[in-house]
Design an enzyme around this catalytic site. Sequence first.
Site, PDB file in Angstrom:
ATOM      1  N   GLU A 295     -76.935 -29.421   6.196  1.00  0.00           N
ATOM      2  CA  GLU A 295     -77.393 -30.600   6.898  1.00  0.00           C
ATOM      3  C   GLU A 295     -77.330 -31.017   8.378  1.00  0.00           C
ATOM      4  O   GLU A 295     -78.047 -31.309   8.967  1.00  0.00           O
ATOM      5  CB  GLU A 295     -76.800 -31.991   5.974  1.00  0.00           C
ATOM      6  CG  GLU A 295     -77.056 -32.010   4.620  1.00  0.00           C
ATOM      7  CD  GLU A 295     -76.603 -33.018   3.794  1.00  0.00           C
ATOM      8  OE1 GLU A 295     -75.334 -32.982   3.396  1.00  0.00           O
ATOM      9  OE2 GLU A 295     -77.242 -34.002   3.534  1.00  0.00           O
TER      10      GLU A 295
ATOM     11  N   GLU B  72     -75.160 -30.609  -3.680  1.00  0.00           N
ATOM     12  CA  GLU B  72     -74.274 -31.866  -4.076  1.00  0.00           C
ATOM     13  C   GLU B  72     -74.334 -32.480  -5.148  1.00  0.00           C
ATOM     14  O   GLU B  72     -73.457 -32.923  -5.805  1.00  0.00           O
ATOM     15  CB  GLU B  72     -74.809 -32.944  -2.902  1.00  0.00           C
ATOM     16  CG  GLU B  72     -74.094 -32.867  -1.573  1.00  0.00           C
ATOM     17  CD  GLU B  72     -74.954 -31.650  -0.420  1.00  0.00           C
ATOM     18  OE1 GLU B  72     -75.854 -31.130  -1.053  1.00  0.00           O
ATOM     19  OE2 GLU B  72     -74.904 -31.862   0.508  1.00  0.00           O
TER      20      GLU B  72
HETATM   21  C1  LIG Z   1     -71.032 -37.697   2.735  1.00  0.00           C
HETATM   22  C2  LIG Z   1     -70.994 -36.310   2.244  1.00  0.00           C
HETATM   23  C3  LIG Z   1     -72.293 -35.761   2.368  1.00  0.00           C
HETATM   24  C4  LIG Z   1     -72.461 -34.245   1.990  1.00  0.00           C
HETATM   25  O1  LIG Z   1     -73.816 -33.928   1.548  1.00  0.00           O
HETATM   26  C5  LIG Z   1     -71.668 -34.056   0.907  1.00  0.00           C
HETATM   27  C6  LIG Z   1     -71.235 -32.535   0.745  1.00  0.00           C
HETATM   28  O2  LIG Z   1     -71.411 -31.734   1.751  1.00  0.00           O
HETATM   29  S1  LIG Z   1     -70.328 -32.006  -0.795  1.00  0.00           S
HETATM   30  C7  LIG Z   1     -70.047 -30.325  -0.515  1.00  0.00           C
HETATM   31  C8  LIG Z   1     -71.138 -29.635  -0.727  1.00  0.00           C
HETATM   32  N1  LIG Z   1     -70.651 -27.942  -0.654  1.00  0.00           N
HETATM   33  C9  LIG Z   1     -70.339 -27.316  -1.898  1.00  0.00           C
HETATM   34  O3  LIG Z   1     -70.657 -27.967  -2.934  1.00  0.00           O
HETATM   35  C10 LIG Z   1     -69.780 -26.080  -1.509  1.00  0.00           C
HETATM   36  C11 LIG Z   1     -68.627 -25.935  -2.376  1.00  0.00           C
HETATM   37  N2  LIG Z   1     -67.837 -24.708  -2.434  1.00  0.00           N
HETATM   38  C12 LIG Z   1     -68.215 -23.731  -2.880  1.00  0.00           C
HETATM   39  O4  LIG Z   1     -69.488 -23.554  -3.495  1.00  0.00           O
HETATM   40  C13 LIG Z   1     -67.508 -22.414  -2.708  1.00  0.00           C
HETATM   41  O5  LIG Z   1     -66.206 -22.965  -2.262  1.00  0.00           O
HETATM   42  C14 LIG Z   1     -67.757 -21.608  -1.451  1.00  0.00           C
HETATM   43  C15 LIG Z   1     -69.263 -20.846  -1.941  1.00  0.00           C
HETATM   44  C16 LIG Z   1     -68.039 -22.340  -0.279  1.00  0.00           C
HETATM   45  C17 LIG Z   1     -67.012 -20.284  -1.261  1.00  0.00           C
HETATM   46  O6  LIG Z   1     -66.696 -19.622  -2.460  1.00  0.00           O
HETATM   47  P1  LIG Z   1     -65.451 -18.841  -2.549  1.00  0.00           P
HETATM   48  O7  LIG Z   1     -65.625 -17.651  -1.476  1.00  0.00           O
HETATM   49  O8  LIG Z   1     -65.551 -18.052  -3.914  1.00  0.00           O
HETATM   50  O9  LIG Z   1     -64.308 -19.597  -2.378  1.00  0.00           O
HETATM   51  P2  LIG Z   1     -63.566 -20.511  -3.386  1.00  0.00           P
HETATM   52  O10 LIG Z   1     -64.675 -21.450  -4.238  1.00  0.00           O
HETATM   53  O11 LIG Z   1     -62.492 -20.309  -4.196  1.00  0.00           O
HETATM   54  O12 LIG Z   1     -62.990 -21.639  -2.233  1.00  0.00           O
HETATM   55  C18 LIG Z   1     -61.888 -21.249  -1.498  1.00  0.00           C
HETATM   56  C19 LIG Z   1     -61.189 -22.508  -1.280  1.00  0.00           C
HETATM   57  O13 LIG Z   1     -62.027 -23.582  -0.425  1.00  0.00           O
HETATM   58  C20 LIG Z   1     -62.236 -24.630  -0.905  1.00  0.00           C
HETATM   59  N3  LIG Z   1     -63.275 -25.252  -0.594  1.00  0.00           N
HETATM   60  C21 LIG Z   1     -64.514 -24.736  -0.770  1.00  0.00           C
HETATM   61  N4  LIG Z   1     -65.614 -25.638  -0.414  1.00  0.00           N
HETATM   62  C22 LIG Z   1     -64.938 -26.799   0.052  1.00  0.00           C
HETATM   63  C23 LIG Z   1     -65.402 -28.060   0.312  1.00  0.00           C
HETATM   64  N5  LIG Z   1     -66.603 -28.217   0.534  1.00  0.00           N
HETATM   65  N6  LIG Z   1     -64.250 -29.069   0.657  1.00  0.00           N
HETATM   66  C24 LIG Z   1     -63.096 -28.753   0.335  1.00  0.00           C
HETATM   67  N7  LIG Z   1     -62.563 -27.680  -0.194  1.00  0.00           N
HETATM   68  C25 LIG Z   1     -63.459 -26.516  -0.398  1.00  0.00           C
HETATM   69  C26 LIG Z   1     -61.672 -24.626  -2.252  1.00  0.00           C
HETATM   70  O14 LIG Z   1     -61.341 -25.603  -3.107  1.00  0.00           O
HETATM   71  C27 LIG Z   1     -60.861 -23.264  -2.531  1.00  0.00           C
HETATM   72  O15 LIG Z   1     -59.676 -24.026  -2.251  1.00  0.00           O
HETATM   73  P3  LIG Z   1     -58.127 -23.321  -2.651  1.00  0.00           P
HETATM   74  O16 LIG Z   1     -57.107 -24.315  -2.267  1.00  0.00           O
HETATM   75  O17 LIG Z   1     -57.938 -21.871  -2.162  1.00  0.00           O
HETATM   76  O18 LIG Z   1     -58.350 -23.178  -4.112  1.00  0.00           O
END
Ligand SMILES: CCC[C@H](O)CC(=O)SCCNC(=O)CCNC(=O)[C@H](O)C(C)(C)COP(=O)([O-])OP(=O)([O-])OC[C@H]1O[C@@H](n2cnc3c(N)ncnc32)[C@H](O)[C@@H]1OP(=O)([O-])[O-]
Length: 721
Positions: free
Chosen positions: A116, A136
């Site tokens: 975004e 999201e």
């Molecule tokens: C008002 C808001 C508006 C907005 O539109 C809302 C959003 O953006 S909502 C967000 C929209 N975004 C999503 O939905 C993306 C969500 N994330 C993912 O899909 C995957 O984590 C990603 C593909 C990024 C990396 O995959 P990979 O390489 O297999 O690695 P992994 O998955 O094992 O993660 C490694 C570590 O990073 C951590 N962590 C990750 N993302 C976030 C985060 N946003 N935050 C915090 N932490 C996050 C995860 O917990 C983990 O921690 P730990 O302590 O090591 O266990």
Amino acid sequence: MAKKIGVTMEVGNDGVAVITITNPPVNSLASPIIAGLKEKFQDANQRNDVKAIVLTGNNGRFSGGFDINVFQQVHKTGDLSLMPEVSVELVCNLMEDSRKPVVAAVEGLALGGGLELAMACHARVAAPKAQLGLPELTLGVIPGFGGTQRLPRLVGLAKATDMILLSKSILSEEGHKLGLVDALVPPGDLLSASRKWALDIADGRKPFLRSLHRTDKIGSLSEARAILKNSRQLAKKIAPNMPQHHACIEVIEEGIVHGGYSGVLKEAEVFKQLVLSDTAKGLVHVFFAQRATSKVPNVTDVGLKPRPIKKVAIIGGGLMGSGIATALLLSNIRVLLKEINTEYLMKGIKSVEANIKGLVSRGKLTQDKAGKALSLLKGVLDYTEFKDVDMVIEAVIENIQLKQSIFKELEKVCSPHCILASNTSTIDLDVIGEKTNSKDRIVGAHFFSPAHLMTLLEIVRSKNTSAQVILDLMAVGKAIKKVPVVVGNCIGFAVNRTFFPYAQAAHMLTNLGVDLFRIDSVITSFGLPLGPFQLGDLAGHGIGLAVGPIYAKVYGDRMFNSPLTELLLKSGRNGKINGRGFYIYEKGSKPKPDPQVLSIVEESRKLTNIMPGGKPRSVSDKEIVEMILFPVVNEACRVLDEGVVIRAADLDIASVLGMSFPSYRGGIVFWADMVGPKYIYERLKRLSETYGGFFKPSRYLEERAMKGMLLSESQSSRSRM
Ligand SMILES: CCC[C@H](O)CC(=O)SCCNC(=O)CCNC(=O)[C@H](O)C(C)(C)COP(=O)([O-])OP(=O)([O-])OC[C@H]1O[C@@H](n2cnc3c(N)ncnc32)[C@H](O)[C@@H]1OP(=O)([O-])[O-]
């Protein structure tokens, strides 16, 4: 060492300010990052030496989006003020409406709030293979930094709704074709190309485009309405019990009808309502719970390193063995498939081939990769080649003597470092390894059928299994794209044990006079993909009958003895496997309820004779859900009490991935905590007064109900780990 997080700005001699987000590992937009972005954009906008701006992320990742930990904080406290004001103040005012051009330099990933921010820039330059998406909705919310408005304006409404509603990300190559990415450059050129692009805009050589103001890809109002109508139908189909899909379509429509800025305001308002919904609570819980499963005390935190597993032998080429072989082959692990004769071996190999062919025909695998996978498979009829395998997975029928003799043999033919795993779903691992001196390398690798598609891998450790072996199996599980959950040793382990009352409760209700097809339909409306009777058909009633006595031996005090399965089998209804169970299965059509089965049900009712006054019991849909799922919660309590899982959240993930319990309800324990332990306890108590031990509340449930505690709170010290 504390990780360094923050936003930096460097202004070059060319007049380009490079603003960089640093928040490892994914550069999530935590509150200090958002505050830092506001400060740096304000600064860059004011400084006379800044002509143009480039926004980027450190360490090869643009941003994984808003910090999901904040959602969790909001869920814990109910305090919405923890959510920073971003969409208008930062994204619209400071970035998009800036008089200085901003270019996003995107590498690795730009997801959610990350994409975004990039879309609010005036152009996007990306490195190849960057992952772009708005996931999201998988967290129960909608994009909240203007994504619902800008994505349709950049890629067109049909593609945008597809990406948002299905949470489908795309690669930068596709983004380039769609117009989401303006230029694709090698990673080494990313910053220089982005600087140049920003200066080109500043000097009028390239257009100064504000995504929110664009209308060229939206089409006419009637075209847009037709697309949104389809989206509503899709939402109804894929997410009947979730609010965020429909809400998202409303917000997109607002922007189409009243303009992008109006859409942004509505988006912010709807976002605030959704972030507090039970669905968001459940899905955010599942997000963190899934990641927590990779943290196993005394295994992953003691400095051990997983050993490489390159060659695996599988004993048994049946449904499970061939599925496991398929999963390994697809991840480039060599497989020896062992059977007892040529006929069975050919059957096993054919079944692996069919699994792989199925993936190709569904477009999930290229022909090339399929060929490569199959070239790694070798069928064998004896143990000669077992001497250099890194791991063996035994996947034969559930017969204790057979398994014991196999493990005794394996100890002789395999190297002393080889991991000896069993895919048993019920039998005690200590019993399987009883006749060996290798108890430290015996482990359970419980896959769920079909093993090449289902993502859960229950790793069962006995009290003797070494930490190294558990770690190795966890690494293999991750390599083959499973979610490994480490559990303790008991009959049925975590998933099958927790859910054994599921089918039993359904049988009891039917014997009480409730229509079995109604039960299935109520349970699927609750959110499980299959009701208990259809699930029984799928698993095969022969299996149900075979494992019944194993469970009865240890959990006999809380079993309901239904004659229904035996009667069904007697009438030649084995389940889907022979086309007839409670339902009729015909190729190419959906399972049809078979009215003829009702006479068998009548026979069962006569035998059990539990209908009050001989008349069918009348129950509401809510009672059906409670009578079927509360006994499951009750067993989950025993699993927690006995320390079969490390943490309650592991059981949530196991229930979601192993039993397809709806993720938006957060998993079995999370759901029970939302319903309330006290309420569940009281309902079970009343049911047990009428119907006996099957419903008797467990000690753990009673204790928590009395103390007003959650089931997920402070587990027992009786750990089996
Ligand atoms: C008002 C808001 C508006 C907005 O539109 C809302 C959003 O953006 S909502 C967000 C929209 N975004 C999503 O939905 C993306 C969500 N994330 C993912 O899909 C995957 O984590 C990603 C593909 C990024 C990396 O995959 P990979 O390489 O297999 O690695 P992994 O998955 O094992 O993660 C490694 C570590 O990073 C951590 N962590 C990750 N993302 C976030 C985060 N946003 N935050 C915090 N932490 C996050 C995860 O917990 C983990 O921690 P730990 O302590 O090591 O266990």
